[in-house]
Scaffold this motif. Sequence first.
Motif, PDB file in Angstrom:
ATOM      1  N   CYS A 100      74.126  77.673  30.577  1.00  0.00           N
ATOM      2  CA  CYS A 100      73.670  77.955  29.221  1.00  0.00           C
ATOM      3  C   CYS A 100      72.168  77.718  29.123  1.00  0.00           C
ATOM      4  O   CYS A 100      71.471  78.404  28.382  1.00  0.00           O
TER       5      CYS A 100
ATOM      6  N   TYR B 285      80.250  74.866  37.097  1.00  0.00           N
ATOM      7  CA  TYR B 285      79.313  74.311  36.112  1.00  0.00           C
ATOM      8  C   TYR B 285      79.181  72.797  36.236  1.00  0.00           C
ATOM      9  O   TYR B 285      78.312  72.203  35.644  1.00  0.00           O
TER      10      TYR B 285
ATOM     11  N   VAL C 276      72.410  68.074  27.058  1.00  0.00           N
ATOM     12  CA  VAL C 276      71.975  69.453  26.863  1.00  0.00           C
ATOM     13  C   VAL C 276      71.752  69.677  25.369  1.00  0.00           C
ATOM     14  O   VAL C 276      72.634  69.406  24.560  1.00  0.00           O
TER      15      VAL C 276
ATOM     16  N   CYS D  83      80.642  70.044  23.929  1.00  0.00           N
ATOM     17  CA  CYS D  83      79.805  70.355  25.084  1.00  0.00           C
ATOM     18  C   CYS D  83      80.099  69.376  26.209  1.00  0.00           C
ATOM     19  O   CYS D  83      80.224  68.182  25.997  1.00  0.00           O
ATOM     20  N   MET D  84      80.213  69.915  27.415  1.00  0.00           N
ATOM     21  CA  MET D  84      80.540  69.103  28.581  1.00  0.00           C
ATOM     22  C   MET D  84      79.272  68.544  29.237  1.00  0.00           C
ATOM     23  O   MET D  84      79.334  67.865  30.236  1.00  0.00           O
ATOM     24  N   HIS D  85      78.130  68.929  28.696  1.00  0.00           N
ATOM     25  CA  HIS D  85      76.834  68.513  29.257  1.00  0.00           C
ATOM     26  C   HIS D  85      76.809  68.730  30.772  1.00  0.00           C
ATOM     27  O   HIS D  85      76.525  67.827  31.558  1.00  0.00           O
ATOM     28  N   CYS D  86      77.170  69.973  31.123  1.00  0.00           N
ATOM     29  CA  CYS D  86      77.342  70.349  32.523  1.00  0.00           C
ATOM     30  C   CYS D  86      76.127  69.994  33.379  1.00  0.00           C
ATOM     31  O   CYS D  86      74.981  70.117  32.941  1.00  0.00           O
TER      32      CYS D  86
ATOM     33  N   CYS E 193      78.326  79.968  28.361  1.00  0.00           N
ATOM     34  CA  CYS E 193      79.076  78.707  28.315  1.00  0.00           C
ATOM     35  C   CYS E 193      80.571  78.984  28.430  1.00  0.00           C
ATOM     36  O   CYS E 193      81.137  79.669  27.591  1.00  0.00           O
ATOM     37  N   PRO E 194      81.206  78.459  29.459  1.00  0.00           N
ATOM     38  CA  PRO E 194      82.641  78.726  29.633  1.00  0.00           C
ATOM     39  C   PRO E 194      83.518  77.945  28.651  1.00  0.00           C
ATOM     40  O   PRO E 194      84.693  78.229  28.506  1.00  0.00           O
ATOM     41  N   TYR E 195      82.946  76.925  28.052  1.00  0.00           N
ATOM     42  CA  TYR E 195      83.778  75.981  27.307  1.00  0.00           C
ATOM     43  C   TYR E 195      83.702  76.149  25.791  1.00  0.00           C
ATOM     44  O   TYR E 195      84.215  75.338  25.042  1.00  0.00           O
TER      45      TYR E 195
ATOM     46  N   ALA F 240      81.248  75.786  23.763  1.00  0.00           N
ATOM     47  CA  ALA F 240      80.620  74.634  23.136  1.00  0.00           C
ATOM     48  C   ALA F 240      79.502  75.006  22.168  1.00  0.00           C
ATOM     49  O   ALA F 240      79.004  74.159  21.463  1.00  0.00           O
ATOM     50  N   ARG F 241      79.112  76.284  22.181  1.00  0.00           N
ATOM     51  CA  ARG F 241      77.958  76.632  21.364  1.00  0.00           C
ATOM     52  C   ARG F 241      78.371  77.528  20.214  1.00  0.00           C
ATOM     53  O   ARG F 241      79.143  78.455  20.402  1.00  0.00           O
TER      54      ARG F 241
ATOM     55  N   ALA G 112      74.243  73.615  34.111  1.00  0.00           N
ATOM     56  CA  ALA G 112      74.411  74.202  32.784  1.00  0.00           C
ATOM     57  C   ALA G 112      73.785  75.580  32.752  1.00  0.00           C
ATOM     58  O   ALA G 112      72.597  75.740  32.483  1.00  0.00           O
TER      59      ALA G 112
ATOM     60  N   LYS H 194      74.850  73.025  18.833  1.00  0.00           N
ATOM     61  CA  LYS H 194      75.866  72.475  19.733  1.00  0.00           C
ATOM     62  C   LYS H 194      75.853  70.962  19.688  1.00  0.00           C
ATOM     63  O   LYS H 194      74.933  70.350  19.126  1.00  0.00           O
TER      64      LYS H 194
HETATM   65  S1  SF4 Z   1      77.629  75.366  29.667  1.00  0.00           S
HETATM   66 FE1  SF4 Z   1      78.557  74.915  27.736  1.00  0.00          FE
HETATM   67  S2  SF4 Z   1      79.551  73.011  28.057  1.00  0.00           S
HETATM   68 FE2  SF4 Z   1      78.137  73.264  29.751  1.00  0.00          FE
HETATM   69  S3  SF4 Z   1      76.295  72.260  29.050  1.00  0.00           S
HETATM   70 FE3  SF4 Z   1      76.116  74.352  28.451  1.00  0.00          FE
HETATM   71  S4  SF4 Z   1      76.882  74.399  26.377  1.00  0.00           S
HETATM   72 FE4  SF4 Z   1      77.568  72.537  27.262  1.00  0.00          FE
END
Ligand code: SF4
Lengths: 231, 349, 968
Positions: free
Chosen positions: A80, A192, A98, A72-75, A115-117, A119-120, A78, A131
């Motif tokens: 998400c 993000y 996050v 997770c990038m902890h956008c 979530c583009p990355y 992470a979840r 976010a 996550k």
């Molecule tokens: S969008 Fe994805 S990467 Fe960004 S905070 Fe949410 S879960 Fe993490």
Amino acid sequence: MRLGLVIDMDTCVGCHACAVACKQWNTSGTTGALTDYRPYGEDPSGVWFNRVRHYEVGDYPNNKTVNIPMSCMHCQHADCVNVCPTGASYKRPEDGIVLVDQDKCMGCNYCAWACPYGARELDREDGVMKKCTLCVDRIYDEALPPEERQPACVITCPAHARFFGDFDDDNSEVSRLVRERGGVKQMPELGYKPVNTYLPPRITRPIPIDDVRANRVVSSVKDWVNKMVAR
Amino acid sequence: MHPAFSVILFTVISGAGYGLFILLAAFHLAGIGPAMSHGELLAHGVASLGLITLGLVFSTGHLANKKNAWRSFMRFKTSWLSREAVFAVLFYPFAGIYGLGVLLQGAAIGPLPALAGVIAAVLAVITLFSTGMIYGCLKTIRQWNTALTPANYIMLGIATGATLFAAIATVFGNATTLHAGVAMVALVAAAVLKGIYYFWISRVNGPTINTATTFNRATVRLLDTGHTAGTFLTDEFGYDPRKDTIDNVKMGVFLLGFVAPVLVFASILSGAPAGIAWLAAVSSLVGIGMERWLFFAEAKHVVRLYHGAQTCTNSLAEPARGRTTVAPVTDPTDARRWELGDTPGGSGS
Amino acid sequence: MSALPEFENHSEQEIKYTTCYMCACRCGIKVTVQNNKVRYIQGNRHHPINKGVLCAKGNAGIMKQQSPARLHQPMRRKPGTERGAGEFEPISWDEALDMLSTRLQKIRETDPRKLAFFTGRDQMQALTGLWATQFGTYNWAAHGGFCSVNMATGGLYTTGFAFWEFGDPDWDRTKYHMLWGVAEDHASNPIKIGLEKLKRRGGKFVAINPVRTGYQAIADEWVGIKPGTDGLFALSMLHVLLKNDQFDWDFLVRYTNATQLVVQTPGQKGDGLILRDEAGNPLVWELEQEAFVDGTQVDIKPALFGEYTAPDGRPVKTVMTLLAERYLSEEYAPENTAKITGVPADQTERLALEMAHVAFKETIELDIEWTDSWGRKHDKVFGRPVSMHAMRGISAHSNGFQTCRAIHLLQIMLGSVDCPGGHLAKPPYPKHVPPGIKPAKECAPNTPLKSPPLGFPTAPEDLVIDDDGNPLRIDKAFSWDAPISNHGLMHMVVTNAVNGDPYPIDTLIFFMANMSWNSSMNTAEVMDMLRAKDDSGEYKIPFLVVADAFHSETVNFADLVLPDTTYLERYDTISMLDRPISEPAAAADSIRHPILEVDRNVRPWQEVMVELAGRLKFPAFTNDDGSRKFEDYKDFIVNFEKEPGIGFLSGYRGKDGKTHLRGEPNPKQWEAYIENQGFFVHHLAPNQQFYRFANKEYLELAKHAGWVGKTDPITIELYSETQQRFKLAGQGLYDGPQPTKQEHKDRLTQFFDPLPIWHKPLEQTRIDEDEYPFYAVNQRPMFMYHSWDSQNAWLRQICAQNYLYMNRGKAESMGIEDLSWVWMESHNGRVRVQVKLIEGCEPSTVWTWNAIGKQKGAWGLKPEANESNKGFLMNHLISELLPKKGDPVDNITNSDPVTGQAAWYDLKVKITPADPEETSTWPDFDTVKPAPGMSEAPDQLRYAAHKPVHLNRSIRDVLTRGSLDEDR
Ligand code: SF4
Ligand SMILES: Nc1nc2c(c(=O)[nH]1)N[C@H]1C(S)=C(S)[C@@H](COP(=O)(O)OP(=O)(O)OC[C@H]3O[C@@H](n4cnc5c(=O)[nH]c(N)nc54)[C@H](O)[C@@H]3O)O[C@H]1N2
Ligand SMILES: Nc1nc2c(c(=O)[nH]1)N[C@H]1C(S)=C(S)[C@@H](COP(=O)(O)OP(=O)(O)OC[C@H]3O[C@@H](n4cnc5c(=O)[nH]c(N)nc54)[C@H](O)[C@@H]3O)O[C@H]1N2
Ligand code: SF4
Ligand code: SF4
Ligand code: SF4
Ligand code: SF4
Ligand SMILES: [Mo]
């Protein structure tokens, strides 16, 4: 505070230590157990928060392999969290982490879609989304010695390619690295504002060779005159 | 995106239900078309509420943790899914009051139930809009991230609702050319909108494997995902139907979803028995079911870029286009160096 | 937000320190235990090897402990069933040990050679070797012969230490690093830590490897060399250094045999040997005195170059002259080597000069006072900050010994041996070149061997052969097939024993080695051989004992299975007598101790060995009155002394535990180690850290600690007289044992050379290279250890199927698509594999991850596991004997002719597309049955050491907090 990770693509050898350390720490951690499906059968799979992927840039022979661990990038933005209907997903105001409140999640997957990355991951057994927690259960655990109050993936990384810290603090190691090494973000165009930042491979210093190239190359043993070197 | 059967059923069925309700309210309350009998009104009402409710029940089908479903009302502030849930639920009391009015008073309902009916119809539109926005707001799926998505959801709901409306009316012998006409207009409008959508998504662009990996100046290819078997992510987002399947289904969408129903209504208009409107209704529902499948199947989540897709429209198996032709950079001060491979001259053979 | 909950109930947890054994790197671990369950394994920050970090395998220790493949009890093959059928019945430990000791007793009383004891990935060769010595059989070795003996031998016969576990690059100071043929190495974590240091310091990292993954991914420059040609590439760089007059003249004169004089009488006895005085001292030409003088003296000024006539009239040349003459030759010019190595000429030249620049223009100077072996004080240490490391990409070829020597030669020419920034030795290394131990040659009933089974021959006299020149050892180590096979040839044991060549044996013990599968060459035939019977219906290998912790493919073939504990359940030592955990600047050793209680009827092999030694009354394990000397393994470790004051553990010795390196036994030594986090470190003083081949203070310490036998300086052998002696024997010019068979004569004359040579890998000289155009090699995946880790539920998720990787352009030109199935065929067989295309691979090379393929049903895996249905082994293709040509060479091991190192990576293959419906691997072997008592593999796993403490968000927060950007 804006906590997150810096990952150095110049030293990451793609060893997967961070991924397994994450699995290990978290399966007994706040989000555990992280279910493994068919662990000894066909197509073993499971819930992981950190996955290391391997890419090749350019074509042979001008190719470079890069290893990209992602969690997770902890956008900052976010989505998400925005999309989560139950409020299970949230971003802590104090440090930007996050998290998912497992007791509130209904397992709709919507956050994972947002979530583009990647992470979840849904834990199919628990029916809830899980996550990376940025190891919130380590970094604030005062019973741990201060040097261990770091994410499991960071302390384990054999190539020291991972750094944890506060991006709001200009003097933190992460901020300094991002500044000095020209840190980059993945898919910035989506807006993000991921906190985790990647350091590009470095440019190698050129090594001069003219000063060791002989003006007149040696062509026979006879070209050498013995030197008086004492043993 | 992996098309979840429950979500397809939910959106198609409840979409038709909302559409049906909207038409019911429009015809009844605005006094369009022939007067409806008590029975017919009830039939439309029961059918629409039934479909909506059935759809909502289906919608929980894909929840992995159903016991927390009630919590989905909590984040109205930011979540379209929450909003959809809230509007969907809010719809019921208004629809209920209106329905009660119809039940007790027949066609000539009082102002209060009538107002409730108007509000319910508006809420139905808003709910359809919210459903659309659930998908439309996702920046991660370029094929969905457009105003066309909610527009489509609303229009397809109304179009399927209109075919049902016409079909149910036949049961009461009350079908008119207006019913058929409205259905045809709605179907054509929906078809046009869908056509625009398909045209639009054939041209979407957005992140690529380059921006995803940050290496922007050379071909990037996936070497290994770091796991042998599929994961939640690949299951959810890795769906890659074959191109010819897509084309066939798309044909089905237009034929069953739009062309066939329109032809049915056209033949009704030119004298065929009104009862065949049911054929149109069923056909459009099946067609829109296919549309919904396609809506998911054609949506390509950007996380696929990490699993090897070159662009956010490519299938995972599509190879990188061409080999990088840029010459290797040998000047060590050139910032592009690291992106291109670092071996001056390389060691090829 | 509200305060955080208490996540971990630390009061229920206990922290213990021990040593990881998810691989042989031996990192220090800090284990958090809760209710006899592991909560968390992390790196020990204070540990010299890993300094707190932990690799993927180490992080998956929990899953090894959970493995369904763990053996639960001793078992024997069910009477009346066939070997390999997998029918076992449980027996008690008493029965098992009685059965075994009775059998061993009989062997020991009659012909101890009939016991062959071979060990795989163990780290207790000091104990197993001692055990074999005491038993009296020289048929013992560990896995080194098929692993990386070329690197050990190449180094120990040159600089006195080696790559691998005997030396490290000076990661803290090196400015230029060349990594040759390494995917992961034993030093898994240290290399990663080191590369990061180098890169962050701005140093340059050059990777020489046909494949670009792992370490090579982060290389500043990748040299995609053709496999098996590194020796030529190294010698070509040497050519460039010589051409440009770039070498460390002083270093060569002072510390190497470069100035020694070599007799030049081709075709006569004594040719190529060093000119010596009567006392046997090498002679040099003194430039001031203009005379031959004893080259071991100091303060003389010997000629580095020159041809002279010895007093006895024989022509002589300095070593350096011979070296320069050879490598200045156009044969080694980059333009000419490029065709073979695939490395462009300009790149070869530039890399050589870059190293010269860093070595000579960026020299490091440290203000460290030190004393050389001759008592002279120096106030500075100079460093040539170029370092190298090499491993199996070099060693697993049949020219690996010579290649390894060539790489060392480069280091020596640059003067970067055991100096700051260069390649540093790790105590107990360096040793004298070569170490003074000779392999045992005689076995007698009830008698320990006079010397250990393995040693370092320097002349044909040291071979372990009979008067007719036939091998005495079952693996034919130290025979004319492979004279300097310092680590034995474990890969030949099954074949030789089954063929009764040189003789049949009675009992074969395998400890920790998967010899019917990924660790054997020619897998399918080895399985048949293990089942082979003679005319009387007896198994050709009458009794096979397997000591393993897990249900491997080999366990299936055992007559007796002795189940071991896991690394978290036993006492163990990583001893200074073996390969300790030393760092260049510190001597260090370590232990393991039980972290978890054993929950099965299993016993540590260490305990079993001490028990058997007691029962068989080995002298070293028995008191004068015939009673047992050691109660158990712990007791043995504390009280056994190899020589006075030297035991398995070097720390905390003496009655009070305050003496280190040498001292009386300390009854509380284990406790001291446990208290000190499981390891002991003795830091070397700065003046003991460099030039240790001629460093008085260091060598004195080394002698005291028992690391070296004498304090004489160690002369680096640029020129190997040992090699020449064997060459002379091949030429028929040696005063002593000489081979009689032509094939042996040819091997000695062709492949032995006092100065490194490059020759084609042997397999390639015996097949049609046009028919088999691809080189086929393996790499170690960083997240898997050989066969062990497919039983690991976490690690196998990362890779449960290996692919055959091919260069994309090459594959596409052959019409081979990504993920298609192909046949890969060698002279020895074929396998069906799935292809993955890759840019980072030299086009004529194909590769795969090592040891992922599994036999169905083994390792606690379900028969449908990917490893057994889609994964594959290259081993099926590799022959343990050279490709057949119908000549006597047919029966010679497919190994390095010098060291006997298994030539895994000499393999050449052809690739052809498989039929479209062929989408699984081939060959397909029988499904292994589960062993009695094994736990069933679950369909789902949810490991947790304690209940999770959820982080709850308050309803108020859910309802009130808006979108995110505003929050921030
Ligand atoms: S969008 Fe994805 S990467 Fe960004 S905070 Fe949410 S879960 Fe993490
Ligand atoms: N994770 C992990 N670590 C391990 C092991 C494991 O199984 N897993 N095994 C341990 C053991 S027993 C050993 S012996 C070591 C071995 O450690 P490594 O020496 O790293 O062994 P390999 O993985 O065989 O790597 C050989 C490398 O050499 C390359 N190569 C092959 N042929 C040539 C060649 O001719 N020239 C050059 N320059 N390169 C070549 C291959 O592409 C590969 O990258 O690792 C130890 N560490
Ligand atoms: N094709 C090909 N083959 C190769 C290589 C290659 O590069 N390519 N590499 C070669 C090399 S370098 C090596 S070193 C060998 C590896 O050679 P081996 O030493 O045979 O390695 P493994 O097969 O992994 O492990 C041997 C056994 O150790 C057991 N074991 C693990 N832990 C314990 C324990 O705690 N106690 C006991 N008693 N047993 C335990 C495992 O269950 C396994 O059965 O493979 C060789 N084979
Ligand atoms: S542990 Fe470090 S080096 Fe290994 S994959 Fe993760 S980031 Fe890369
Ligand atoms: S899966 Fe859980 S966390 Fe994700 S959006 Fe749905 S309710 Fe929220
Ligand atoms: S911060 Fe913690 S939870 Fe996140 S990836 Fe690292 S180890 Fe996993
Ligand atoms: S390298 Fe990894 S597996 Fe090997 S000992 Fe160290 S932590 Fe354990
Ligand atoms: Mo090995």
